[in-house]
Motif scaffolding. Structure first.
Motif, short mmCIF file in Angstrom:
data_model
loop_
_atom_site.label_atom_id
_atom_site.label_comp_id
_atom_site.label_asym_id
_atom_site.label_seq_id
_atom_site.Cartn_x
_atom_site.Cartn_y
_atom_site.Cartn_z
N SER A 47 0.85 -1.19 0.00
CA SER A 47 0.00 0.00 0.00
C SER A 47 0.89 1.23 0.00
CB SER A 47 -0.95 0.02 1.21
OG SER A 47 -0.28 0.39 2.38
N VAL A 48 0.39 2.28 -0.63
CA VAL A 48 1.07 3.57 -0.66
C VAL A 48 0.07 4.59 -0.14
CG1 VAL A 48 2.15 5.32 -2.12
CG2 VAL A 48 2.53 2.89 -2.61
N ILE A 49 0.40 5.18 1.00
CA ILE A 49 -0.48 6.16 1.63
C ILE A 49 -0.02 7.55 1.21
CG2 ILE A 49 -1.50 6.93 3.80
CD1 ILE A 49 -1.81 3.85 3.13
N GLY A 50 -0.86 8.23 0.46
CA GLY A 50 -0.53 9.53 -0.11
C GLY A 50 -0.18 9.37 -1.57
N CYS A 51 -1.00 9.91 -2.45
CA CYS A 51 -0.82 9.70 -3.90
C CYS A 51 -0.57 11.00 -4.64
CB CYS A 51 -2.02 8.96 -4.47
SG CYS A 51 -2.17 7.30 -3.81
N GLY A 52 0.25 11.84 -4.05
CA GLY A 52 0.73 13.02 -4.75
C GLY A 52 1.88 12.63 -5.66
N TYR A 53 2.74 13.58 -5.91
CA TYR A 53 3.88 13.36 -6.81
C TYR A 53 4.70 12.14 -6.40
CZ TYR A 53 8.07 14.62 -9.48
OH TYR A 53 9.13 14.62 -10.34
N LEU A 54 5.15 12.09 -5.17
CA LEU A 54 5.96 10.98 -4.68
C LEU A 54 5.17 9.67 -4.66
CD1 LEU A 54 8.35 9.61 -3.22
CD2 LEU A 54 7.49 10.62 -1.09
N GLY A 55 4.00 9.68 -4.04
CA GLY A 55 3.24 8.45 -3.84
C GLY A 55 2.72 7.83 -5.12
N ALA A 56 2.19 8.64 -6.02
CA ALA A 56 1.64 8.09 -7.26
C ALA A 56 2.74 7.47 -8.12
CB ALA A 56 0.89 9.17 -8.04
N VAL A 57 3.88 8.16 -8.22
CA VAL A 57 5.00 7.61 -8.98
C VAL A 57 5.50 6.32 -8.32
CG1 VAL A 57 7.39 8.00 -9.70
CG2 VAL A 57 5.70 9.82 -9.98
N HIS A 58 5.59 6.33 -7.01
CA HIS A 58 6.06 5.14 -6.30
C HIS A 58 5.09 3.96 -6.50
CE1 HIS A 58 8.67 3.14 -3.46
NE2 HIS A 58 7.60 2.69 -2.82
#
Length: 188
Positions: A4-15
């Protein structure tokens, strides 16, 4: 591996999309309904070269989803916290509100043996505070830190082909377990 990736801004969405490219099943969690809806349709809420194609490919694989419900993160072996840490208004310190909220929300789904990995930029002592919170509330859960080194315009390449991986690990056997999980996450 389920991530899971919590936070889907620039960092999270790319990750999140990059982790699918590495072969994982990923759910991205964010509180912004519009951002989640946009990402689910394959539309990035920001411009980053190569990200649109990566996002489309990840969604088409069926191994990437986005949600506003933290319950959808249940069962992930590794949970990445990728939320913003803006500067506090009128001060030089980081505002850790979003990190704290993300960590507290994970308590609803976190299980023993699962690893929480901070990617957000935080001040010294933050990881120790969060590790104590997780240890008290979910015995057996682990916390590590894996700071990001993304360059604007190269975020996809930097995530998929990093020139270094930096881990902040707990001491003792838990550190070995956390390192093995992170090594498995980033294995080509």
């Amino acid at each position: 591996m389920r991530i899971s990736v919590i936070g889907c801004g620039y960092l999270g969405a790319v990750h999140a999309a990059s982790m699918v490219e590495l072969g994982h099943e990923v759910v991205g969690i964010d509180v912004d309904d519009r951002k989640v809806a946009s990402l689910c349709k394959g539309r990035a809420p920001f411009y980053e070269p190569d990200f649109g194609d990566l996002l489309g490919h990840a969604l088409a694989s069926g191994r990437l989803g986005f949600s506003t419900d933290i319950a959808d993160a249940a069962g992930a072996q590794v949970h990445f916290i990728c939320v913003g840490t803006p500067q506090r208004h009128g001060e030089y310190g980081a505002d850790l509100h979003f990190v704290q909220v993300a960590a507290e929300s994970l308590l609803q789904v976190l299980g023993a043996g699962e690893l929480v990995v901070g990617k957000s930029t935080v001040p010294v002592g933050t990881a120790a505070d969060l590790a104590a919170m997780f240890g008290d509330k979910v015995p057996g859960a682990l916390l590590a830190w894996n700071p990001e080194f993304l360059r604007e315009g190269f975020a996809v390449a930097d995530t998929l082909h990093p020139d270094r991986l930096v881990y902040g690990l707990p001491a003792g056997p838990d550190g070995g377990t956390a390192q093995r999980l992170l090594d498995e996450v980033y294995a080509p």
